[in-house]
Design a protein around this motif. Sequence first.
Motif, short mmCIF file in Angstrom:
data_model
loop_
_atom_site.label_atom_id
_atom_site.label_comp_id
_atom_site.label_asym_id
_atom_site.label_seq_id
_atom_site.Cartn_x
_atom_site.Cartn_y
_atom_site.Cartn_z
N GLN A 62 0.44 -1.12 -0.19
CA GLN A 62 0.07 -0.03 0.19
C GLN A 62 1.19 1.25 0.19
O GLN A 62 2.39 0.87 0.51
N LEU A 63 0.13 2.63 -0.14
CA LEU A 63 0.88 3.81 0.08
C LEU A 63 1.41 4.66 1.25
O LEU A 63 0.04 5.53 1.48
N THR B 15 -2.25 1.29 -5.99
CA THR B 15 -2.43 3.01 -6.32
C THR B 15 -4.23 2.95 -5.49
O THR B 15 -4.41 4.29 -5.67
N GLU B 16 -4.32 1.99 -6.04
CA GLU B 16 -6.14 1.60 -6.66
C GLU B 16 -6.53 1.62 -5.33
O GLU B 16 -7.68 1.32 -4.81
N ASP B 17 -6.49 1.09 -4.34
CA ASP B 17 -6.86 1.01 -3.03
C ASP B 17 -7.36 2.27 -2.41
O ASP B 17 -6.95 3.25 -2.69
N HIS B 18 -8.71 1.71 -1.99
CA HIS B 18 -9.20 3.19 -0.90
C HIS B 18 -9.39 3.04 0.39
O HIS B 18 -10.55 3.48 0.71
N ASP B 19 -8.54 2.19 1.03
CA ASP B 19 -8.98 2.14 2.30
C ASP B 19 -7.94 3.46 3.10
O ASP B 19 -6.31 2.19 3.14
N PHE B 20 -7.88 4.45 3.45
CA PHE B 20 -7.34 5.63 3.65
C PHE B 20 -7.07 5.49 4.87
O PHE B 20 -6.05 5.70 5.23
N GLY C 15 -4.09 6.37 -4.80
CA GLY C 15 -3.12 6.86 -5.87
C GLY C 15 -3.28 8.47 -6.54
O GLY C 15 -2.19 8.86 -6.86
N ARG C 16 -4.17 8.41 -6.41
CA ARG C 16 -5.01 9.70 -7.20
C ARG C 16 -5.01 11.00 -5.79
O ARG C 16 -5.11 11.73 -6.91
N LEU C 17 -4.84 10.74 -5.10
CA LEU C 17 -5.59 11.30 -3.99
C LEU C 17 -4.38 12.68 -3.74
O LEU C 17 -3.61 12.33 -4.01
N PHE D 18 -12.23 -0.32 -14.48
CA PHE D 18 -12.67 -0.68 -13.56
C PHE D 18 -11.24 -1.06 -13.06
O PHE D 18 -9.64 -1.82 -13.88
N SER D 19 -11.04 -1.80 -11.86
CA SER D 19 -10.48 -1.90 -11.16
C SER D 19 -10.39 -3.09 -9.93
O SER D 19 -11.77 -3.10 -9.54
N PRO D 20 -9.25 -4.08 -10.83
CA PRO D 20 -9.97 -5.49 -9.53
C PRO D 20 -9.61 -5.11 -8.44
O PRO D 20 -8.85 -4.70 -7.80
N ASN D 21 -10.13 -5.73 -7.10
CA ASN D 21 -9.91 -6.18 -6.01
C ASN D 21 -8.92 -7.23 -5.86
O ASN D 21 -8.32 -7.57 -6.64
#
Length: 530
Positions: A98-99, A139-144, A168-170, A321-324
């Motif tokens: 993760q980032l 980068t596509e994870d959304h669990d900030f 990643g785009r944050l 489309f983002s894979p989980n």
Amino acid sequence: MPTDCISYQKSGYFSKLITDYLDKKPELEQLYNHFPTIENFENQVEEKGKNFNSNEKREVLVDILENQYSKIEISELTKQNITLLKDTKTFTITTGHQLNLFTGPLYFLYKIISTINLCKELKINYPKYNFVPIYWMATEDHDFEEINHFNFKDKKFRWNKESKGPVGRLSIEDLTTFFDVFKTELGSSNNAEYLKKLFSYSYLQHSNLADATRFLANELFGEYGLVILDGDSAALKKQFTPYVKDELLYQNSNKKVLESIAKLKDYSIQVNPREINLFYIEDNLRERIIHENGNFKVNNTTIEFSEIEILNLVETNPEKFSPNVILRPLYQEVILPNLAYIGGGGEIAYWLELKAMFDFHKVTFPILLVRNSVVLINEKQETKRAKLDISWEELFLKQQTLVDTKTKQFSEININFSEQKAHLKKQFEALHKIALKTDKSFSGAVNAQEKKQIKGLENLEKRLLKAEKKAHTSQLERIVQLQNELFPNESLQERKSNFSEFYLETGNSLIAELIKELKPLSECFSTVKI
């Protein structure tokens, strides 16, 4: 370096599934391809070479990497590794993470160093091939909430911000205030000044978290040839579109992973598949795709597609489309000439659920390698350990067990009453024989009396142990203090502390020493003196 080797299996910090995997239990063999030994990479190279034989894929990969690196300065070795990816004799070893802000926990370093060192070891054993270490940024994870903090000297530094989309785009424009607080804790030494510059250049001179993390990882590991990849790319996802369509139309990943989970009934399951293992993403949105009443809906939104519409979108905008967690490994292995994935115990546990899905899609399943785990110890702590005459095996014990064990060692009295218990049970054997000749009430009385007296001996044993602990309080307190320093909150140092805490003390030698000492195929907890 301390020489004690604590195997992962004996450390007490890995699940039964992982220890059974490392022990090569036969019942798990069908859940992986090749076990991680240096010899098994020969077959893995052959299989992946046949399965990944597209020069076009390699060209796209190199083009994307060159574009992603276009705004930062990179080492000659990293440049060379990127170019080598065009060669059909070049393969990758990949780790993902993760980032996390400023790398997060220490094991971020260990994942990447395991990857770098395995590539070196493979090159020595298979010189006609090239091996490139890859750090796959999540980068596509959304669990900030999982990535917005790190611990430094027992203090938690948290970045307070709202985030709903792919991290990643944050935007990171608001990290100046965070930095002002953190830098006051660092002090003014040369190492502190470097850490301040590293944080500032990484986070205050880039616009989003992906670019910041790439810069940071490149600064720390670029000289070792690390290649950092962001999978959030339309061109890379274009190669994955057949698998996305299959997921939308037939949900085969769900079926295949459930088949594997059925074979893991004796273990705790790390992740469970969904009917559709894809997210829909935009800059401020990453939500599950749900199939409902013949249409495809984006959860918690009003976005909806017919089957034709969503299949057209896959073709025209694959980046949406983002894979989980179930499909991301497949995406990685489709676009990379990858031989092995290096991860923590939890990651390897969920990879062991995926082989049937890979087999269905005819994609080579990578070798699964548990990353290096490390306890860092400084000179003062090592001296203390030697004076206390405490082994690494003892330091890995749970604290209560450690204290009890050392108390029994220090005591001149035998605190173990096993002999007395055995003698007591032998005496009661005669009474049990008498009880067989009379009524049940007497037999019950004998059983009750035996339990009472055994319990009495156990209580005396506990009281004696408690008394001996008091007699050796000073020595035991020093042992507990040392263990708390090396295992904060009775947990692993690598899961709690940030690298900056140790860099402050050691400087550049921290990573250099880890590169020197870590052996990725050792299956041993490394104890590294810094």
